[in-house]
Design a protein around this motif. Structure first.
Motif, PDB file in Angstrom:
ATOM      1  N   SER A 115      -8.748  -2.459  -0.435  1.00 41.29           N
ATOM      2  CA  SER A 115      -8.428  -2.735   1.233  1.00 41.29           C
ATOM      3  C   SER A 115      -7.595  -2.041   1.910  1.00 41.29           C
ATOM      4  O   SER A 115      -7.687  -2.157   3.459  1.00 41.29           O
ATOM      5  CB  SER A 115      -8.569  -4.249   1.455  1.00 41.29           C
ATOM      6  OG  SER A 115      -9.106  -4.889   1.231  1.00 41.29           O
ATOM      7  N   LEU A 116      -6.839  -1.438   2.067  1.00 41.30           N
ATOM      8  CA  LEU A 116      -5.547  -0.816   2.080  1.00 41.30           C
ATOM      9  C   LEU A 116      -5.530   1.126   1.890  1.00 41.30           C
ATOM     10  O   LEU A 116      -4.740   1.909   2.561  1.00 41.30           O
ATOM     11  CB  LEU A 116      -4.295  -1.351   1.950  1.00 41.30           C
ATOM     12  CG  LEU A 116      -4.301  -2.956   1.850  1.00 41.30           C
ATOM     13  CD1 LEU A 116      -2.639  -3.488   1.381  1.00 41.30           C
ATOM     14  CD2 LEU A 116      -3.938  -2.848   3.409  1.00 41.30           C
ATOM     15  N   LEU A 117      -5.572   1.600   0.772  1.00 45.92           N
ATOM     16  CA  LEU A 117      -5.571   2.920  -0.101  1.00 45.92           C
ATOM     17  C   LEU A 117      -6.089   4.077   0.650  1.00 45.92           C
ATOM     18  O   LEU A 117      -7.402   3.699   1.081  1.00 45.92           O
ATOM     19  CB  LEU A 117      -5.047   2.895  -1.349  1.00 45.92           C
ATOM     20  CG  LEU A 117      -4.854   4.294  -1.501  1.00 45.92           C
ATOM     21  CD1 LEU A 117      -3.744   4.111  -1.779  1.00 45.92           C
ATOM     22  CD2 LEU A 117      -5.736   5.048  -3.520  1.00 45.92           C
ATOM     23  N   ASP A 118      -5.239   5.294   1.471  1.00 42.29           N
ATOM     24  CA  ASP A 118      -6.736   6.160   2.255  1.00 42.29           C
ATOM     25  C   ASP A 118      -5.701   7.376   1.008  1.00 42.29           C
ATOM     26  O   ASP A 118      -4.632   7.512   0.329  1.00 42.29           O
ATOM     27  CB  ASP A 118      -5.950   6.420   3.221  1.00 42.29           C
ATOM     28  CG  ASP A 118      -6.403   5.377   4.551  1.00 42.29           C
ATOM     29  OD1 ASP A 118      -7.871   4.991   4.339  1.00 42.29           O
ATOM     30  OD2 ASP A 118      -5.633   4.632   5.004  1.00 42.29           O
ATOM     31  N   VAL A 119      -6.066   8.849   1.793  1.00 45.48           N
ATOM     32  CA  VAL A 119      -6.100   9.921   1.037  1.00 45.48           C
ATOM     33  C   VAL A 119      -4.603   9.964   0.834  1.00 45.48           C
ATOM     34  O   VAL A 119      -4.615  10.003   2.136  1.00 45.48           O
ATOM     35  CB  VAL A 119      -6.790  11.061   0.963  1.00 45.48           C
ATOM     36  CG1 VAL A 119      -6.599  12.102   0.548  1.00 45.48           C
ATOM     37  CG2 VAL A 119      -8.469  10.692   0.664  1.00 45.48           C
TER      38      VAL A 119
END
Length: 372
Positions: free
Chosen positions: A110-114
């Protein structure tokens, strides 16, 4: 247990702990610090996770990173940090409805980005919920760090950076994990509180050339420059290089060549015991009218945004009037190297606050000014 035996147990425990601390790889701790600092500069998020005692350390780490690095005047941007151990409702929902090994993975979905950073704390390095979350983070092109013990477990093979506490005692491994997070957060806070010295490159650190420094073979250190940089670092100054490199736009050299020179320069300074925190360069010609080329303050302003320091407590050391004007625009105290463009002339419109014969003398002056 008799009184003497109790004291012997305490002394042995502390002795073993000291021995473990002495074996910690300081260079690897610095590498983890640099990863966290990079995330801060790029406005990336930091996620921390662990089970049991490691869950407590994860929450503690997140607290120190989020609050412990905030300045007293609240003018500094903040770390974006989340402990995946803190929401009991989310953890129990995923554990109850799917499986305990998914409690961290599903939160990251739900939260992780590159480019975000994921820190896994595990004494054994074998917790399934940790491994699954790290594998997902790697697939999403996040930066992954492991703090573990024993022989590293499975975590050693999946994280990009793994610090293994050299111990087979779970309690002492957890002791050291907490100490490590305190070291990292204290170090980052010290960096944020550091005074900054901006340095031009050609004519200050290395010899200038009319035809540009086009490769590492043409990079010639000015005598005493590496030692001067180390003295600044030893006295808690952050050093940042800001340099115009119009040879790129003129087709005389390339960005790849310039960046190779900078990597080698930073490495040599590190080998001499110093540290260049960052290098910013402008690849444009004067006629390009960009915002980054000195005498404009674009490079310095970018550094100020990245590191959030007080420019009025900072210095700029350069050998050209364009350097001095850029420093003045940011509000820095400026020092002109006498071998530069105006040979130390202090009568012009853009005169520097001080002059010095070379970087070593400029460092003497900075230390003298700040000790007054």
């Amino acid at each position: 247990m008799k009184g003497k035996d109790r004291m012997s147990f305490v002394e042995n425990y502390l002795r073993e702990l000291k021995e473990i601390l002495d074996k910690l790889p300081s260079s690897q701790i610095e590498k983890i610090k640099d990863i966290l600092l990079g995330a801060y500069r790029k406005d990336k998020k930091v996620f921390i996770m662990g089970n049991g005692g490691s869950a407590a350390t994860a929450s503690h780490f997140a607290c120190d990173l989020a609050k412990g690095t905030v300045g007293k005047d609240d003018s500094r941007k903040r770390f974006k940090v989340i402990a995946l151990t803190d929401s009991v409702p989310i953890i129990t929902a995923w554990a109850n409805d799917t499986a305990y090994e998914n409690i961290f993975l599903e939160q990251l979905k739900s939260l992780l980005d590159v480019g975000d950073v994921v820190i896994a704390i595990s004494g054994s390095g074998n917790s399934k919920n940790i491994i699954k979350a790290i594998e997902y983070a790697n697939a999403q092109k996040a930066l992954t760090i492991g703090l573990t013990g024993f022989k590293g477990g499975k975590l050693k093979g999946v994280v990009q950076e793994c610090l293994i506490v050299p111990s087979h005692s779970l309690e002492q491994i957890e002791d050291v994990h907490l100490i490590l997070e305190h070291i990292l957060c204290s170090w980052l806070r010290a960096i944020f509180l550091s005074r900054v010295v901006f340095l031009d490159r050609d004519g200050v650190i290395c010899r200038d050339r009319d035809d540009y420094v086009k490769s590492w073979d043409e990079f010639v250190w000015i005598p005493g420059a590496k030692e001067a940089l180390k003295r600044l670092n030893d006295n808690h100054y952050m050093t940042i290089v800001v340099t115009n490199q119009a040879g790129v736009a003129r087709g005389i050299t390339s960005q790849q060549a310039v960046e190779d020179i900078h990597k080698r320069m930073v490495r040599k300074v590190s080998q001499a015991g110093g540290k260049i925190e960052a290098v910013y360069y402008c690849p444009h010609k004067p006629e390009d009218k960009c915002d980054c080329r000195k005498p404009k303050a674009g490079l310095l302003q970018k550094a100020a945004r990245d590191f959030t320091f007080n420019p009025k407590k900072s210095y700029l050391v350069g050998d050209k009037i364009s350097d001095i004007e850029a420093g003045q625009r940011l509000g820095c105290t400026t020092i002109m190297i006498k071998n530069g463009e105006n040979r130390g002339d202090t009568t012009g419109k853009n005169r520097a606050d001080y002059t010095a014969s070379d970087l070593a003398e400029a460092v003497d002056l900075i230390l003298q000014l700040d000790s007054a």
